[in-house]
Design a protein around this motif. Sequence first.
Motif, short mmCIF file in Angstrom:
data_model
loop_
_atom_site.label_atom_id
_atom_site.label_comp_id
_atom_site.label_asym_id
_atom_site.label_seq_id
_atom_site.Cartn_x
_atom_site.Cartn_y
_atom_site.Cartn_z
N MET A 1 -31.59 58.88 67.61
CA MET A 1 -31.07 57.76 67.14
C MET A 1 -31.83 57.57 65.73
N PRO A 2 -31.21 57.40 64.47
CA PRO A 2 -31.92 57.15 63.41
C PRO A 2 -32.82 55.87 63.31
N LYS A 3 -34.12 56.01 62.63
CA LYS A 3 -35.08 55.05 62.50
C LYS A 3 -34.94 53.93 61.48
N ASP A 4 -34.20 54.20 60.38
CA ASP A 4 -34.10 52.92 59.35
C ASP A 4 -32.76 52.33 59.66
N ASN A 5 -33.05 51.19 59.28
CA ASN A 5 -31.82 50.14 59.47
C ASN A 5 -30.76 50.18 58.79
N LYS A 6 -30.88 50.75 57.73
CA LYS A 6 -29.55 51.16 56.66
C LYS A 6 -28.91 51.91 57.25
N THR A 7 -29.37 53.23 57.68
CA THR A 7 -28.46 54.17 58.34
C THR A 7 -27.85 53.75 59.70
N ILE A 8 -28.50 53.03 60.49
CA ILE A 8 -28.09 52.36 61.54
C ILE A 8 -26.95 51.45 61.45
N GLU A 9 -27.04 50.67 60.54
CA GLU A 9 -25.93 49.74 59.98
C GLU A 9 -24.67 50.49 59.66
N ILE A 10 -24.95 51.47 58.91
CA ILE A 10 -23.66 52.47 58.31
C ILE A 10 -22.94 52.85 59.43
N ARG A 11 -23.64 53.42 60.49
CA ARG A 11 -23.06 54.20 61.57
C ARG A 11 -22.50 52.73 62.48
N ILE A 12 -22.97 51.75 62.48
CA ILE A 12 -22.50 50.51 63.48
C ILE A 12 -21.11 50.20 62.75
N LEU A 13 -21.01 50.12 61.41
CA LEU A 13 -19.83 49.83 60.64
C LEU A 13 -18.73 50.97 61.14
N GLU A 14 -19.05 52.01 61.02
CA GLU A 14 -17.94 53.27 61.31
C GLU A 14 -17.80 52.88 62.72
N ALA A 15 -18.58 52.79 63.63
CA ALA A 15 -18.16 52.46 65.01
C ALA A 15 -17.31 51.21 65.56
N VAL A 16 -17.72 49.97 64.45
CA VAL A 16 -16.89 48.83 64.87
C VAL A 16 -15.56 49.31 64.19
N ASN A 17 -15.18 49.99 63.21
CA ASN A 17 -14.03 50.43 62.64
C ASN A 17 -13.29 51.15 63.61
N ALA A 18 -13.94 52.26 64.20
CA ALA A 18 -13.61 53.08 65.15
C ALA A 18 -12.89 52.28 66.35
#
Length: 131
Positions: free
Chosen positions: A1-18
């Motif tokens: 799992m990535p440590k920085d919040n910006k990377t996590i937020e980008i992945r969360i946006l992609e996951a919500v979209n999926a």
Amino acid sequence: MPKDNKTIEIRILEAVNAIDHGIYATIASAARAFDVPYHRLRRRAQGGKSLFERPLTGRRLNEAQGASLKSWTDYRDSIGAPPKRSQVLIAASNINIALNPSAAPLSDKWVRHFLQHNPHYHIHRRKAFEI
């Protein structure tokens, strides 16, 4: 799992979209596939705000009060009399107490943090005027 919040937020946006497009049936499967925290993804999928969208907490002055303090500091700089650290503290305390009379007084530590977060405001010694 990535440590920085910006990377996590980008992945969360992609996951919500999926999830919205029906690619993943459950939030848990999307969290595993995108390697993001389950609870954060669930909150975002239910319409919660991201870490970067939520209002900041622990601030003694709100945005309008901070802008007022900055404009006062800019004015003092423009007339050639930049404020001392103690003057910034007094002005910020007065601004804070004006809207919230029961507010605790600000400390010297607050001024230090204000100057660290606003590096274009720096306290320097006044020069003596030449006669």
